[in-house]
Write a protein that holds these residues in place. Sequence first.
Motif, PDB file in Angstrom:
ATOM      1  N   PHE A  99     -66.622  52.052  -1.019  1.00 11.70           N
ATOM      2  CA  PHE A  99     -67.478  51.917   0.155  1.00 11.70           C
ATOM      3  C   PHE A  99     -67.000  50.823   1.108  1.00 11.70           C
ATOM      4  O   PHE A  99     -67.553  50.669   2.187  1.00 11.70           O
ATOM      5  N   VAL A 100     -65.975  50.063   0.713  1.00 13.29           N
ATOM      6  CA  VAL A 100     -65.479  48.974   1.551  1.00 13.29           C
ATOM      7  C   VAL A 100     -64.776  49.566   2.779  1.00 13.29           C
ATOM      8  O   VAL A 100     -63.846  50.360   2.629  1.00 13.29           O
ATOM      9  N   PRO A 101     -65.207  49.215   3.978  1.00 15.09           N
ATOM     10  CA  PRO A 101     -64.560  49.749   5.195  1.00 15.09           C
ATOM     11  C   PRO A 101     -63.079  49.381   5.234  1.00 15.09           C
ATOM     12  O   PRO A 101     -62.690  48.264   4.899  1.00 15.09           O
ATOM     13  N   GLY A 102     -62.257  50.346   5.611  1.00 13.47           N
ATOM     14  CA  GLY A 102     -60.827  50.106   5.709  1.00 13.47           C
ATOM     15  C   GLY A 102     -60.123  50.045   4.372  1.00 13.47           C
ATOM     16  O   GLY A 102     -58.981  49.578   4.291  1.00 13.47           O
ATOM     17  N   GLY A 103     -60.775  50.531   3.309  1.00 14.70           N
ATOM     18  CA  GLY A 103     -60.184  50.496   1.980  1.00 14.70           C
ATOM     19  C   GLY A 103     -59.320  51.725   1.707  1.00 14.70           C
ATOM     20  O   GLY A 103     -58.725  52.319   2.610  1.00 14.70           O
ATOM     21  N   ASP A 104     -59.267  52.103   0.438  1.00 13.74           N
ATOM     22  CA  ASP A 104     -58.462  53.245   0.006  1.00 13.74           C
ATOM     23  C   ASP A 104     -58.936  54.523   0.700  1.00 13.74           C
ATOM     24  O   ASP A 104     -60.117  54.875   0.616  1.00 13.74           O
ATOM     25  N   PRO A 105     -58.032  55.259   1.369  1.00 16.21           N
ATOM     26  CA  PRO A 105     -58.428  56.508   2.043  1.00 16.21           C
ATOM     27  C   PRO A 105     -59.024  57.529   1.078  1.00 16.21           C
ATOM     28  O   PRO A 105     -59.952  58.262   1.436  1.00 16.21           O
ATOM     29  N   GLU A 106     -58.492  57.600  -0.143  1.00 12.59           N
ATOM     30  CA  GLU A 106     -59.031  58.537  -1.125  1.00 12.59           C
ATOM     31  C   GLU A 106     -60.455  58.130  -1.513  1.00 12.59           C
ATOM     32  O   GLU A 106     -61.303  58.993  -1.747  1.00 12.59           O
ATOM     33  N   GLY A 107     -60.687  56.830  -1.595  1.00 16.22           N
ATOM     34  CA  GLY A 107     -62.029  56.351  -1.882  1.00 16.22           C
ATOM     35  C   GLY A 107     -63.006  56.721  -0.785  1.00 16.22           C
ATOM     36  O   GLY A 107     -64.149  57.099  -1.059  1.00 16.22           O
ATOM     37  N   ALA A 108     -62.557  56.621   0.460  1.00 17.80           N
ATOM     38  CA  ALA A 108     -63.413  56.997   1.595  1.00 17.80           C
ATOM     39  C   ALA A 108     -63.766  58.481   1.537  1.00 17.80           C
ATOM     40  O   ALA A 108     -64.895  58.879   1.867  1.00 17.80           O
ATOM     41  N   LYS A 109     -62.823  59.307   1.077  1.00 23.16           N
ATOM     42  CA  LYS A 109     -63.086  60.750   0.948  1.00 23.16           C
ATOM     43  C   LYS A 109     -64.139  60.999  -0.136  1.00 23.16           C
ATOM     44  O   LYS A 109     -65.008  61.868   0.016  1.00 23.16           O
ATOM     45  N   THR A 158     -76.082  61.079   7.236  1.00 24.90           N
ATOM     46  CA  THR A 158     -74.959  61.434   6.368  1.00 24.90           C
ATOM     47  C   THR A 158     -73.780  60.514   6.542  1.00 24.90           C
ATOM     48  O   THR A 158     -72.792  60.611   5.829  1.00 24.90           O
ATOM     49  N   LYS A 159     -73.853  59.574   7.502  1.00 25.54           N
ATOM     50  CA  LYS A 159     -72.709  58.664   7.753  1.00 25.54           C
ATOM     51  C   LYS A 159     -72.973  57.347   7.037  1.00 25.54           C
ATOM     52  O   LYS A 159     -73.848  56.596   7.414  1.00 25.54           O
ATOM     53  N   LEU A 160     -72.145  57.107   6.013  1.00 23.67           N
ATOM     54  CA  LEU A 160     -72.300  55.872   5.244  1.00 23.67           C
ATOM     55  C   LEU A 160     -71.363  54.793   5.710  1.00 23.67           C
ATOM     56  O   LEU A 160     -71.713  53.636   5.796  1.00 23.67           O
ATOM     57  N   VAL A 161     -70.092  55.137   5.924  1.00 22.79           N
ATOM     58  CA  VAL A 161     -69.095  54.145   6.304  1.00 22.79           C
ATOM     59  C   VAL A 161     -68.403  54.623   7.560  1.00 22.79           C
ATOM     60  O   VAL A 161     -68.436  55.777   7.909  1.00 22.79           O
TER      61      VAL A 161
END
Length: 379
Positions: free
Chosen positions: A304-314, A376-379
């Motif tokens: 959930f950390v902004p700008g973190g792992d792209p796969e995590g954001a997915k 629906t927008k978390l990050v």
Amino acid sequence: MAPTTKTPSAPKKPSAKAAAATAASMAVPAAKKMMYSTEPNSPFEDGYSITKEMEVMAEFLADTDRQRNELDPDYDRYIELLDRQDRFEMMQATYESRKGAEAVVEQKEAISMNFLGSLVDEQVDQMALHTKEAFRMFMGRARDPGKAVQPIIGGKRVAAALRTLWMLTANDNPYADWGLLRHEQIIKQVVKMLDEHIKEAQAALDQQKARGLTFSVLQSSSPQILNLGFKSPYGYAIAQLVSNFDFFVRLQKTLERKNLRSDSQVRQVITEMTRVIRHAFNETARFDRWLMRDQMKGLCRADFVPGGDPEGAKRVQFATEVFGPCPSEVYSAKLQPRHSRRFIQISAAERELIQKISDEMKRMELASEAGEVDETKLV
């Protein structure tokens, strides 16, 4: 005339000032008092702080030339730091080898802790069921290949799903926490409803007893004993729920048999209670079904950390689309499930980051309630 003999005079006693000077010249030079940082919870008796010393000497530690220069004013302090680090490592090694035992405990006694076995059940856990309704509630029903009949998720399946969510909490998965919390909340309401129906039925039987009629509660002529052996605390919670439901059905059918309730009344209350429990089971199985997908197994709070792992954001986006935004109090671990495997140590900076993200989630929740943002927008 006899020669005169001169008696040698006693040596002249030196003055106090001279004696002090001589003693000072012969004395061993006093050790130079070294300054160092301290802290209250230091493992050393003098309060020496390795962490603070490393912060103070950061520039010295970054300069290898200064570390080789014995004439450097911080050289002795550097040597002291190395010595303290070695001593601290020895303290830790000793502590770990002795399993944290006190000094009065012998080494061989402390080591024996390594061979201590895990706790196991002394006997097999069992559950006795008297009614077909409760047995079906526990077993569920698979899809019939020859009929268009919908499958039924049973207690055994839900117990496995809960164990999965319980295991996922070890990965710091906030949606696993949320799934368990939702299950606990729904089951708490279900248990309350069951208890109310049970008390009502028992009150009806007690009322007849007060008037001279004693009615026994129906039971199976051949109750089925099921071995449990669940691998998580939640499995036993399901067994307790099914057992309560079994007793509830027995009471309702007792009221029917003893002419205290009509056939339709009993059929209706059992059907309604069955529907409520199955709804709870479906909700829990839904969390298990989606969170155990290959692309979702790695979901954790760090995603959930902004700008973190792209796969995590997915993963966060996918979970949000399926379940909705994770509640802020669940993400911050302010709300935690009754049982969890989330045993992690986080730094003050990580805790601050989690709280910052949680505060942003809370802001979005409030804005969503006011209809200002897309939930629906978390990050």
